[in-house]
Design a protein around this motif. Sequence first.
Motif, short mmCIF file in Angstrom:
data_model
loop_
_atom_site.label_atom_id
_atom_site.label_comp_id
_atom_site.label_asym_id
_atom_site.label_seq_id
_atom_site.Cartn_x
_atom_site.Cartn_y
_atom_site.Cartn_z
N GLU A 190 38.12 -76.42 88.19
CA GLU A 190 38.73 -75.74 87.14
C GLU A 190 38.74 -76.60 86.05
OE1 GLU A 190 39.68 -72.99 84.61
OE2 GLU A 190 39.51 -72.34 86.54
N LEU A 191 37.85 -76.25 84.98
CA LEU A 191 37.70 -76.83 83.66
C LEU A 191 38.14 -76.26 82.43
CD1 LEU A 191 33.75 -77.59 83.77
CD2 LEU A 191 35.65 -78.96 84.57
N GLY A 192 39.12 -75.38 82.72
CA GLY A 192 39.88 -74.77 81.56
C GLY A 192 39.16 -74.05 80.49
N ILE A 193 39.29 -74.39 79.21
CA ILE A 193 38.79 -73.80 78.17
C ILE A 193 37.22 -74.59 78.15
CG2 ILE A 193 39.24 -75.91 76.56
CD1 ILE A 193 39.61 -73.87 74.12
N PHE A 194 36.96 -75.52 78.73
CA PHE A 194 35.26 -75.73 78.92
C PHE A 194 34.83 -75.25 80.13
CE2 PHE A 194 37.62 -79.35 76.91
CZ PHE A 194 36.87 -79.41 75.67
N ASN A 195 35.24 -74.00 80.78
CA ASN A 195 34.63 -73.45 81.86
C ASN A 195 32.92 -73.01 81.54
OD1 ASN A 195 36.22 -73.82 84.22
ND2 ASN A 195 37.45 -71.92 83.79
N LYS A 196 32.91 -72.76 80.25
CA LYS A 196 31.63 -72.35 80.09
C LYS A 196 30.49 -73.24 80.05
CE LYS A 196 32.78 -68.54 76.52
NZ LYS A 196 32.45 -68.07 75.57
N VAL A 197 30.88 -74.62 80.21
CA VAL A 197 29.83 -75.67 80.53
C VAL A 197 29.50 -76.05 81.95
CG1 VAL A 197 30.17 -76.59 78.20
CG2 VAL A 197 31.45 -77.61 80.19
N SER A 198 30.62 -75.26 82.98
CA SER A 198 30.44 -75.62 84.48
C SER A 198 29.22 -75.51 85.11
CB SER A 198 31.63 -74.57 85.20
OG SER A 198 31.36 -73.49 85.11
N GLY A 199 28.31 -74.55 84.58
CA GLY A 199 26.93 -74.52 85.15
C GLY A 199 26.15 -75.50 84.64
N LYS A 200 26.16 -75.90 83.30
CA LYS A 200 25.61 -77.08 82.89
C LYS A 200 25.85 -78.37 83.75
CE LYS A 200 24.10 -75.00 78.44
NZ LYS A 200 24.35 -75.30 77.14
N LEU A 201 27.25 -78.52 83.93
CA LEU A 201 27.78 -79.78 84.50
C LEU A 201 27.32 -79.91 85.89
CD1 LEU A 201 29.41 -82.27 84.35
CD2 LEU A 201 31.47 -80.91 85.03
N LYS A 202 27.29 -78.95 86.76
CA LYS A 202 26.64 -78.83 87.82
C LYS A 202 25.20 -79.04 87.94
CE LYS A 202 29.29 -75.05 89.98
NZ LYS A 202 29.39 -73.63 90.50
N GLU A 203 24.29 -78.67 87.07
CA GLU A 203 23.24 -79.16 87.10
C GLU A 203 22.77 -80.60 86.57
OE1 GLU A 203 21.25 -76.96 83.79
OE2 GLU A 203 21.42 -75.01 85.04
N ALA A 204 23.99 -81.12 85.90
CA ALA A 204 23.77 -82.72 85.52
C ALA A 204 24.23 -83.49 86.65
CB ALA A 204 24.77 -82.93 84.34
N ILE A 205 25.18 -83.06 87.41
CA ILE A 205 25.46 -83.57 88.72
C ILE A 205 24.30 -83.66 89.85
CG2 ILE A 205 27.23 -83.58 90.53
CD1 ILE A 205 29.22 -82.54 88.77
N ILE A 206 23.75 -82.39 89.87
CA ILE A 206 22.58 -82.33 90.60
C ILE A 206 21.22 -83.38 90.40
CG2 ILE A 206 20.56 -81.09 91.46
CD1 ILE A 206 22.45 -78.52 91.45
N VAL A 207 21.15 -83.58 89.08
CA VAL A 207 20.13 -84.68 88.62
C VAL A 207 20.85 -86.01 88.97
CG1 VAL A 207 19.27 -85.63 86.66
CG2 VAL A 207 19.08 -83.28 86.84
N LEU A 208 21.72 -86.25 88.75
CA LEU A 208 22.45 -87.41 89.19
C LEU A 208 22.25 -87.96 90.63
CD1 LEU A 208 24.39 -89.77 88.15
CD2 LEU A 208 26.16 -88.56 89.40
#
Length: 220
Positions: free
Chosen positions: A174-192
Motif C-alpha cells: 500500500e502506497l497511500g497517496i502514491f498508489n498511482k505510481v504502483s504500476g510503474k514501480l512494479k515495472e522498475a522492480i522487474i527491470v531491477l
Amino acid sequence: MNNSTLELLNVSIRNILPKVNYENRGDIKSKNLDPWGQVAHGQQNFGAVNLGIFDAKVKANYNVKNMTGLSFFYINDMQVTHVENNSNVLTGGITMSACSRNNFLAQIGGIVDDYSKNGIPKTQINGSVNVDRITATATGSFKASINGNEVSLKTITISGLSINYDGFDVSTGELGIFNKVSGKLKEAIIVLFRQQVVDAMSSALTPIINEGFGTVLSQS
C-alpha cells in the motif's frame, strides 16, 4: 578422443555432482546468501503525477532484501563438450545446467517521495517478490588424467553463469497517496531483477560452485 573416454569423463562428473551440490548449499548459507540481506537497489523518477489534489514530481528509491531460496540451487547436469589429450593429461570444455528446487521470496523496501516539495510525507515501500524458480546455464573447462581405463578429474572451473527466472510476481504494498505510481514501480522492480538481481546471483554463485568442485576433487 574416443567415445569411451568421453563417457568415462561424463560418468566421473555425474558421480561427484551430489557432493558438489551439498558443498554449495552449505557454502551459500555460510556466506549469508540464504537469507540474503541486501541484494540490489535502484532509483526511478516517475515525473509529474496527478495525485488527485495536485500534480507532484514523484521518485522512488527501492531495494530487494531478505531474499530466501538460493541454497536450493542445484546443478542437475554437466557434460563434456570436447577433449584434448596431451601425454595422458586431458583438458577440454564442459557445459552445465542448473535450477532451483524451491521458490524465491524477497522483501521490497524503500521510499516513494514527492521531490517537487509539496509537503507530502514520504511513503515507505513494504512490498514483496515471489519467483517460482530459476534456471541457469554455464560453460567451463576441466583437467583430468587418464591411466588405461581410469580417469581422474583434477579441476573443474565454470564461467559465464547465465541465470533466468519465471513465475515472477511482485507486490509494492500500500502506497497511500502514491498508489498511482504502483504500476510503474512494479515495472522498475522487474527491470531491477532482470539486470542487477540476476547479475548479483551469477557473481555470488560462480565462485561458490568453483569452490565446491575444488573441495570435492581435492578429497577424491
